[in-house]
Enzyme design. Sequence first.
Site, PDB file in Angstrom:
ATOM      1  N   HIS A   1       1.251   5.224   0.846  1.00  0.00           N
ATOM      2  CA  HIS A   1       0.692   6.248   1.740  1.00  0.00           C
ATOM      3  C   HIS A   1       0.759   7.602   1.048  1.00  0.00           C
ATOM      4  O   HIS A   1       1.794   7.961   0.467  1.00  0.00           O
ATOM      5  CB  HIS A   1       1.534   6.366   3.017  1.00  0.00           C
ATOM      6  CG  HIS A   1       1.510   5.166   3.918  1.00  0.00           C
ATOM      7  ND1 HIS A   1       0.730   5.109   5.057  1.00  0.00           N
ATOM      8  CD2 HIS A   1       2.180   3.990   3.866  1.00  0.00           C
ATOM      9  CE1 HIS A   1       0.940   3.942   5.671  1.00  0.00           C
ATOM     10  NE2 HIS A   1       1.812   3.251   4.964  1.00  0.00           N
TER      11      HIS A   1
ATOM     12  N   HIS B   1       0.850  -1.200   0.000  1.00  0.00           N
ATOM     13  CA  HIS B   1       0.000   0.000   0.000  1.00  0.00           C
ATOM     14  C   HIS B   1       0.878   1.240   0.000  1.00  0.00           C
ATOM     15  O   HIS B   1       1.870   1.313   0.734  1.00  0.00           O
ATOM     16  CB  HIS B   1      -0.936   0.019   1.212  1.00  0.00           C
ATOM     17  CG  HIS B   1      -0.253  -0.260   2.517  1.00  0.00           C
ATOM     18  ND1 HIS B   1       0.099  -1.534   2.913  1.00  0.00           N
ATOM     19  CD2 HIS B   1       0.177   0.570   3.488  1.00  0.00           C
ATOM     20  CE1 HIS B   1       0.711  -1.477   4.076  1.00  0.00           C
ATOM     21  NE2 HIS B   1       0.784  -0.202   4.451  1.00  0.00           N
TER      22      HIS B   1
HETATM   23  P1  5GP Z   1       2.177   0.198   7.191  1.00  0.00           P
HETATM   24  O1  5GP Z   1       2.898   0.395   8.491  1.00  0.00           O
HETATM   25  O2  5GP Z   1       1.886  -1.270   6.934  1.00  0.00           O
HETATM   26  O3  5GP Z   1       2.846   0.862   6.034  1.00  0.00           O
HETATM   27  O4  5GP Z   1       0.801   0.939   7.339  1.00  0.00           O
HETATM   28  C1  5GP Z   1      -0.405   0.301   7.598  1.00  0.00           C
HETATM   29  C2  5GP Z   1      -1.449   1.379   7.728  1.00  0.00           C
HETATM   30  O5  5GP Z   1      -2.714   0.768   7.645  1.00  0.00           O
HETATM   31  C3  5GP Z   1      -1.376   2.121   9.050  1.00  0.00           C
HETATM   32  O6  5GP Z   1      -1.188   3.512   8.798  1.00  0.00           O
HETATM   33  C4  5GP Z   1      -2.721   1.810   9.718  1.00  0.00           C
HETATM   34  O7  5GP Z   1      -3.253   2.931  10.391  1.00  0.00           O
HETATM   35  C5  5GP Z   1      -3.588   1.408   8.541  1.00  0.00           C
HETATM   36  N1  5GP Z   1      -4.619   0.426   8.867  1.00  0.00           N
HETATM   37  C6  5GP Z   1      -4.439  -0.726   9.568  1.00  0.00           C
HETATM   38  N2  5GP Z   1      -5.614  -1.397   9.637  1.00  0.00           N
HETATM   39  C7  5GP Z   1      -6.525  -0.662   8.959  1.00  0.00           C
HETATM   40  C8  5GP Z   1      -7.914  -0.849   8.670  1.00  0.00           C
HETATM   41  O8  5GP Z   1      -8.553  -1.827   9.061  1.00  0.00           O
HETATM   42  N3  5GP Z   1      -8.537   0.121   7.949  1.00  0.00           N
HETATM   43  C9  5GP Z   1      -7.861   1.224   7.486  1.00  0.00           C
HETATM   44  N4  5GP Z   1      -8.573   2.115   6.778  1.00  0.00           N
HETATM   45  N5  5GP Z   1      -6.552   1.428   7.737  1.00  0.00           N
HETATM   46  C10 5GP Z   1      -5.893   0.498   8.468  1.00  0.00           C
END
Ligand code: 5GP
Length: 142
Positions: A102, A100
């Site tokens: 950001h 994903h």
């Molecule tokens: P990562 O650290 O993997 O790059 O970021 C994961 C992101 O996914 C985090 O910013 C977290 O807040 C978001 N996130 C985790 N679970 C969910 C969810 O169930 N729904 C949404 N909309 N965001 C999520």
Amino acid sequence: MSDDCIFCSIVAGEIPSRTVYEDDDVLAFLDANPLAPGHTLVIPKAHHEHVQDMPNDLAADVFAVMQRLVDPVESAAGADGSTVAFNNGEVAGQEVPHTHGHIVPRFDDDGSRPIHSIFGERPDLDDDELDDIAASISERAE
Ligand code: 5GP
Ligand code: ZN
């Protein structure tokens, strides 16, 4: 779809999300725990763990959606710019194993720093080491 993947469950509609863009292959929705108002995540609908696991055309589609959303996200948030980034791999802080991007709106007074600030001391590499690593990457990229 991967079992036990929260983002696959969002794609399947089993977990609600605040969708801001959707097409056949890409979904974008608000981060549930935003770093700034408007913090948006852009994902391929198909499950791929890392950036490099996506087929080229899907990676291009994901990036195109990210690019398309930067202006809307910034202007909806009243932001002056944005940090656009992937945490790629657990060691890099990726918590959700479904790749994903950001888009995090940035403001003059937000107190946050550039991507460079997540790294500690910089390695002191001499010219030979730089030449070696450049050659090594470029061989593997062929
Ligand atoms: P990562 O650290 O993997 O790059 O970021 C994961 C992101 O996914 C985090 O910013 C977290 O807040 C978001 N996130 C985790 N679970 C969910 C969810 O169930 N729904 C949404 N909309 N965001 C999520
Ligand atoms: Zn998934």
